[in-house]
Write a protein that holds these residues in place. Structure first.
Motif: not given
Length: 351
Positions: A98-117
């Motif tokens: 992987y290439e490094v983007a924004h200082d990291k090779p992988m960004h994992l973002v999780v969000a609850r479907r009601d956007l409360s988390g």
């Protein structure tokens, strides 16, 4: 199919999901093959007939597809308290470079479907291409997991898949639009106009105890990292910081500016990660992107002029979002308090 039938089917689907004994990090349903994903994207974009099979997906916002351009996000079974996944490439094998983007090779973002988390974490990769991280799924509900990455020799991608954590549901309405929020004693204000269909400049200003913070610390290659998600289908927006630390032109606060691309009118949730005092904090905002109301209108409303809403807000005059239904019963996470009182207690993880 009429609206009542759709809603009934969705309700039955939710009942089945939360009635089953799913474990933390287990996928809700199978990973969709690339061919089927393209078919779904065609319907979402309105392509029909002979052109539908050839319709490009590049114009779609990020995160709506589990498979794109031969790359697929595949969550894996993992021990309790851990989240694991792989990215498979066009050859069907796990991607290991992987290439490094924004200082990291992988960004994992999780969000609850009601956007409360919301959580933004950075997994570690094994030699077999398996990414692992302490589970960011902080409470019961249906979550959307986004993998943001660039495979070596491939395109920059954001893939998304639903995962679920079982437990009792507790409805959490989205907070109304506001131009200021607080988190851990910091006040963050938002200025700018959310204009659908074009790049919008947003500026967030950080202060503490009434004093502007002028010594923000770099985080992911900038003085702030902004994620924007569209309510309803959780489309993942392209957001780019203005300038970079050390470029001689970008101050270390109190203002941090971004260019955000709002693909449509609607309601969006913004999550600003900023670092100060060697700790990363997340400020959250609800923003309405809308088209001009009529003759004499000067443009889409800014965050300060966006109408307040209750429950599941909707932009005035904006079309109802028709992506994946929001799970309105998902409760808030149970770690770091939210920046908006009354919208649950989402967990904010960073590493």
């Amino acid at each position: 199919m009429n609206t009542a039938t759709k809603l009934s089917g969705f309700a039955l689907g939710l009942a089945a999901v939360f009635g089953a004994a799913y474990g933390v990090g287990q996928v809700v349903g199978p990973v969709t093959p690339a061919a089927d994903t393209r078919h779904d994207a065609d319907h979402a974009s309105g392509a029909t007939g002979a052109d539908a099979g050839d319709a490009p997906t590049a114009h779609l916002p990020g995160g709506l597809l589990v498979s794109d351009r031969g790359y697929t996000l595949a969550p894996l079974a993992a021990p309790a308290g851990e989240f694991a996944f792989r990215i498979t490439g066009p050859d069907g094998r796990p991607v290991t470079r992987y290439e490094v983007a924004h200082d990291k090779p992988m960004h994992l973002v999780v969000a609850r479907r009601d956007l409360s988390g919301f959580r933004h974490v950075h997994p570690e990769a094994g030699p077999d291409g398996t990414w692992r991280v302490a589970s960011p799924l902080a409470g019961p509900g249906v979550w959307r997991a986004f993998a943001d990455f660039t495979p070596t020799g491939g395109p920059a991608l954001t893939l998304g898949v639903d995962v679920t954590v079982p437990g009792a549901l507790d409805a959490r309405p989205l907070p109304p639009p506001a131009t200021a929020t607080t988190v851990d004693g910091y006040t963050v204000t938002l200025a700018g106009t959310a204009e659908p269909g074009r790049a919008s400049r947003l500026t967030l200003t950080v202060s503490r105890d009434g004093t502007p913070v002028t010594d923000l610390q770099p985080y992911l290659g900038a003085y702030g990292h902004l994620v924007a998600l569209r309510q309803g289908d959780l489309a993942y927006l392209h957001v780019h910081p203005a300038g970079a630390p050390g470029d001689g032109a970008t101050p270390a606060g109190p203002a941090v500016s971004f260019s955000a691309e709002f693909p449509s009118a609607g309601v969006y949730r913004l999550y600003l990660d900023f670092r100060h005092g060697d700790a990363v904090r997340t400020a959250e905002f609800t923003v309405v992107a809308d088209t001009p109301a009529g003759p004499g209108a000067s443009g889409a409303p800014t965050a300060s002029s966006a109408p307040a809403t209750t429950g599941a807000p909707r932009a005035t005059g904006a079309p109802t979002l028709t992506g994946t239904p929001t799970a309105t019963g998902a409760p808030a996470a149970t770690s770091t308090p939210t920046a908006d009182a009354g919208h649950g207690v989402p967990g904010h993880g960073h590493d």
